[in-house]
Motif scaffolding. Structure first.
Motif, short mmCIF file in Angstrom:
data_model
loop_
_atom_site.label_atom_id
_atom_site.label_comp_id
_atom_site.label_asym_id
_atom_site.label_seq_id
_atom_site.Cartn_x
_atom_site.Cartn_y
_atom_site.Cartn_z
N PRO A 116 -10.21 -31.67 -2.50
CA PRO A 116 -11.54 -31.95 -3.06
C PRO A 116 -12.50 -30.78 -2.87
CG PRO A 116 -10.83 -33.71 -1.58
CD PRO A 116 -9.89 -32.57 -1.39
N LEU A 118 -17.96 -24.84 -7.63
CA LEU A 118 -19.37 -25.04 -7.99
C LEU A 118 -20.24 -23.96 -7.37
CD1 LEU A 118 -21.32 -26.99 -9.43
CD2 LEU A 118 -21.53 -28.22 -7.29
N VAL A 126 -20.25 -27.79 -14.84
CA VAL A 126 -21.02 -26.61 -14.46
C VAL A 126 -20.13 -25.37 -14.53
CG1 VAL A 126 -22.23 -25.48 -12.56
CG2 VAL A 126 -22.69 -27.86 -13.09
N TYR A 168 -16.02 -28.21 -5.04
CA TYR A 168 -17.32 -27.77 -4.54
C TYR A 168 -17.33 -26.25 -4.36
CZ TYR A 168 -17.49 -32.71 -3.94
OH TYR A 168 -17.42 -34.06 -4.19
N LEU A 179 -19.25 -33.26 -12.58
CA LEU A 179 -20.36 -32.32 -12.65
C LEU A 179 -19.89 -30.92 -12.29
CD1 LEU A 179 -23.39 -34.28 -11.20
CD2 LEU A 179 -23.13 -33.34 -13.49
N TRP A 187 -19.33 -42.63 -7.84
CA TRP A 187 -20.00 -41.49 -7.20
C TRP A 187 -19.03 -40.34 -7.02
CZ3 TRP A 187 -24.77 -41.91 -7.98
CH2 TRP A 187 -25.44 -43.12 -7.82
N GLN A 188 -17.82 -40.72 -6.61
CA GLN A 188 -16.81 -39.70 -6.40
C GLN A 188 -16.46 -39.01 -7.72
OE1 GLN A 188 -13.90 -41.65 -3.95
NE2 GLN A 188 -12.45 -40.10 -4.55
N TRP A 189 -16.35 -39.79 -8.80
CA TRP A 189 -16.00 -39.22 -10.09
C TRP A 189 -17.09 -38.31 -10.62
CZ3 TRP A 189 -11.39 -38.83 -11.58
CH2 TRP A 189 -10.45 -39.80 -11.23
N ILE A 190 -18.34 -38.78 -10.54
CA ILE A 190 -19.40 -38.01 -11.16
C ILE A 190 -19.55 -36.66 -10.46
CG2 ILE A 190 -21.36 -38.95 -9.85
CD1 ILE A 190 -21.50 -38.31 -13.57
N SER A 191 -19.31 -36.61 -9.15
CA SER A 191 -19.48 -35.32 -8.47
C SER A 191 -18.38 -34.34 -8.89
CB SER A 191 -19.54 -35.48 -6.95
OG SER A 191 -18.55 -36.33 -6.50
N LEU A 250 -26.22 -39.30 -15.16
CA LEU A 250 -25.55 -39.59 -13.88
C LEU A 250 -24.81 -40.92 -13.91
CD1 LEU A 250 -28.13 -38.44 -11.21
CD2 LEU A 250 -26.06 -37.31 -11.98
N LYS A 300 -16.89 -46.52 -6.80
CA LYS A 300 -16.00 -45.37 -6.99
C LYS A 300 -16.63 -44.28 -7.86
CE LYS A 300 -11.62 -43.81 -6.64
NZ LYS A 300 -10.95 -43.63 -5.37
#
Lengths: 455, 290
Positions: free
Chosen positions: B266, B273, B232, B270, B228, B221-225, B37, B219
């Motif tokens: 954005p 995902l 996936v 999701y 991911l 947090w935005q990238w990692i989501s 993470l 910043k």
């Protein structure tokens, strides 16, 4: 497989939680300083010292509004100290009672109730940020206390029919967009912008958040609902329509948006003369301007709601040149206000500020200073701290008989919003932030650069 | 039609960079089942280093790739040996490493905030805001260079994994850790190497990130989501899947943005995902786990 699903679900939950918590840049909350100031008692030595005039200030010194809140406290404190140095107010020392409301609405309300009912302070100073002032002003209004507001431009604060609130900036956020347009019109009238060259079309793009939406609402002529009153303010036809400019493109972007090139590409395709971009975040604006440059969109003029900061130029380099931005206060503006009955200019303020705090002041310190000046003038004029009399005096100010502050002159409409106060308009020229509007009101204003240099 | 093709070009250019950003994440997960993470936090750290290299030493962000790569490789190997090895053999290894990397992310964010404050930064080399035109189309120069470097790095990585002994050992470990160990692969050494490679990719993406997007400590947090989501989609631990996922999602988000408006862009990540989780939980190229 079960394990994989579990991990991913945990992650999604975890991340959505974190995103909310750390979306904004981190900041270290300043250590709380001593809550009560020690007023400098005037040198006179009467047998019984006069009772101080006590002013209640519930301000965010911790929490998410701490940075600006602390600056507001410093601005207020400087003004109170200077008044005391000059012999106090009505022969009495002034005492600022500071309480940290932790950026919390409930705490702010209860601290104001305490100021009014338990401490029985003489006067109140407004706090920082719309949401706290929205709640606190209702307490003050009910108790008949004058509530001067340094920050809280949203119309929903001013359309509730309150009688004791006064705003110490330029105007409601919804009206900000009028300033750059008036500046353009003024420069057309002055002949700097040839009449046939005046923008005919505009693209309005903005962040989908409180500040960006409010500016866009004013530009496009939307409707604002005032909570709790059922009142709807219709801003039609909007400042762009009033200026005779046709809107050819509108778009809003969400928080965390990254796809700027596509947006810039769409703006370019609509080929507007004028691009107006509104957001509370400088990051958004930097991204958008870079993207506009990258895709080669070359409108005649660009207005952005952010970008007076040094970091803005640092991130954009020469691309800043020509961009116009509104502002509330600037060190260059030579406004002369009053303090302790004597002229006190913006430059006097900057000097006194640097002497006390050892750093350059900014808007968040100048605005509360102006609030304090306004209240001081009112108390001097009515000769007491009777809030009803102060309210009536403030409400009866006129253009020729205004309150005079380092932010300029103030008189208010029946809502408590200043009349005839345009936001200042600045423009980046050769890498320097210059003043271009209002024209002819003070020194240091230079002509608008028109059109923007192409990139 | 022109607009559509232009949108496709922008999407593909974006996707190339996303692919490099995500490949390290995928590699680390594939070899060690560690979902790092802190990957994006180290990307932002890399961006800061590239930014300061430009500001202070006038080193172009494209050149700082050569510094960040080895530097982050060493950092990765050290971090792995120091923090992740002691956790090995614990009953809840995957969960423990997840929490550890979460803590690392917070720690790196905090350090960056302390050193460099929360001010937004963006490196501004001359090519960052230029574009190259061909006919009615254009491609942003910065994105072109970043994509070329990304694709180059991915090809090198691919050649390394296909053609070298160590590369084969890494792939073997990804396929079956226990079996690899049985046939004599030094799994611990391979893991440290893979973690280092993952971190090197984070450092290199950081160099590219520095002039493509503004950044501040929070910043990541935005990238990692986003990263991911595309890992996936491609299939956790599948390298080719990660590249395909990156290209698909960036093109999709650019299309959604131009048709439905940026508010929906954005959401693409999701939505993808959730769809993957419902229809094909192993991802496009993932294999079902036993």
């Amino acid at each position: 497989m079960k394990q994989l699903r579990y991990i991913v679900l945990v992650l999604v939950l975890l991340l959505s939680a974190c995103e909310g918590a750390t979306a904004t840049p981190t900041a270290t909350p300043p250590a709380p300083t001593s809550a009560v100031s020690s007023p400098t008692v005037p040198p006179a030595t009467p047998t019984t010292p006069p009772r101080p005039i006590r002013i209640g200030l519930s301000i965010p010194l911790t929490g998410d509004l701490a940075i600006a809140g602390t600056k507001h406290r410093d601005g207020y404190q400087l003004c109170v100290d200077l008044i005391n140095q000059k012999g106090g107010l009505l022969g009495r020392p002034v005492e600022l009672i500071v309480q940290d409301n932790r950026s919390d609405n409930e705490v702010t309300v209860s601290q104001h109730e305490r100021f009014i009912n338990v401490d029985k302070v003489d006067l109140l100073f407004g706090t920082f940020a719309s949401r706290l002032n929205f709640a606190a002003s209702a307490v003050a209004e009910k108790a008949g206390y004058v509530y001067p507001i340094p920050s809280g431009g949203a119309l929903r604060i001013w359309e509730r029919g309150f009688k004791y609130i006064f705003y110490f900036q330029q105007g409601a956020v919804e009206y900000i967009g009028n300033a750059p347009l008036r500046a353009l019109i003024a420069y057309r009238d002055k002949g700097i912008i040839p009449a046939e060259d005046f923008p005919k079309t505009a693209a309005v793009v903005h962040a989908d958040e409180f500040f960006g939406n409010a500016i866009a609402n004013g530009l496009l002529g939307g409707k604002v609902e005032i909570p709790g009153t059922g009142k709807v303010i219709d801003l039609a036809p909007g400042f762009l329509a009033q200026a005779g400019i046709r809107v050819v493109f509108t778009q809003k972007w969400p928080e965390g948006f990254t796809d700027w090139l596509t947006l810039a590409n769409a703006i370019k395709a609509s080929n507007p003369d004028l691009v107006m971009a509104a957001s509370g975040s400088p990051d958004d604006i930097i991204q958008l301007v870079r993207a506009l440059k990258t895709v080669g969109a070359n409108p005649k003029m660009i207005y952005t709601s952010q970008g007076t900061q040094v970091e803005f130029k640092e991130a954009l380099g020469d691309a800043v040149n020509g961009i116009i931005i509104h502002a509330s206060w600037h060190p260059l503006v030579r406004y002369v206000g009053l303090l302790a009955g004597e002229p006190f200019s913006n430059q006097d303020f900057i000097q006194a500020f640097k002497a006390k705090y050892g750093r350059e002041p900014d808007e968040d310190e100048a605005i509360p200073f102006a609030v304090c000046q306004g209240i001081e003038q009112a108390v001097r004029a009515v000769g007491s701290t009777d809030n009803k009399a102060i309210r009536d005096w403030l409400a009866s100010r006129t253009k020729d008989n205004p309150v005079k502050t380092i932010m300029g002159d103030f008189h208010w409409d029946e809502r408590g919003l200043p009349i005839g106060r345009d936001y200042l308009v600045t423009q980046w020229q050769n890498g320097e932030l210059k003043f271009v509007y209002p024209i002819g009101e003070f020194e240091g204003v230079v002509d608008l650069l028109w059109p923007r240099p192409r990139w | 039609m022109t607009t559509g093709l232009q949108t496709l070009i922008l999407g593909l250019a974006l996707g190339g960079v996303y692919a490099l950003m995500a490949i390290g994440l995928s590699l680390t997960y594939g070899v060690m089942r560690i979902l790092n993470l802190a990957h994006a936090a180290f990307m932002v750290l890399g961006a800061y280093l590239a930014y300061w290299a430009l500001q202070i030493f006038h080193i172009d962000p494209l050149l700082s790739v050569l510094i960040n790569g080895p530097l982050f490789f060493i950092l990765g190997v050290s971090l792995y040996r120091l923090l992740f090895v002691p956790l090995a053999g614990r009953p809840r290894y995957t969960e423990a490493t997840l929490l550890l990397s979460f803590g690392l992310a917070l720690g790196v964010e905090g350090l960056m905030g302390t050193w460099w404050t929360g001010i937004y930064r963006a490196a501004n080399p001359v090519y960052a805001t230029r574009s190259i035109s061909f006919g009615p189309f254009y491609i942003p120069e910065g994105q072109l260079y970043a994509t070329v470097i990304s694709v180059g790095m991915l090809l090198v990585l691919w050649a390394f994994l296909q053609n070298t002994r160590i590369g084969r050992a890494i792939r073997a470990t990804m396929q079956n850790r226990t079996a690899a160990q049985i046939v004599g692969v030094n799994v611990e050494g391979i893991s440290a190497l893979a973690f280092g490679l993952g971190m090197a990719s984070a450092g290199i993406s950081g160099s590219l990130l520095s002039f493509l997007f503004p950044f501040f400590p929070g910043k990541h947090w935005q990238w990692i989501s986003s990263l991911l989501s595309l890992v996936v989609l491609g299939g956790m631990g599948s390298l080719i899947g990660t590249v395909v996922g990156a290209l698909l999602l960036s093109v999709a988000s650019v299309w959604v943005s131009s048709i439905l408006g940026p508010t929906w862009s954005p959401v693409t990540f999701y939505a993808a995902l959730f769809m993957v989780m419902m229809i094909r939980p192993q991802g496009l190229f993932g294999k079902k786990e036993a």
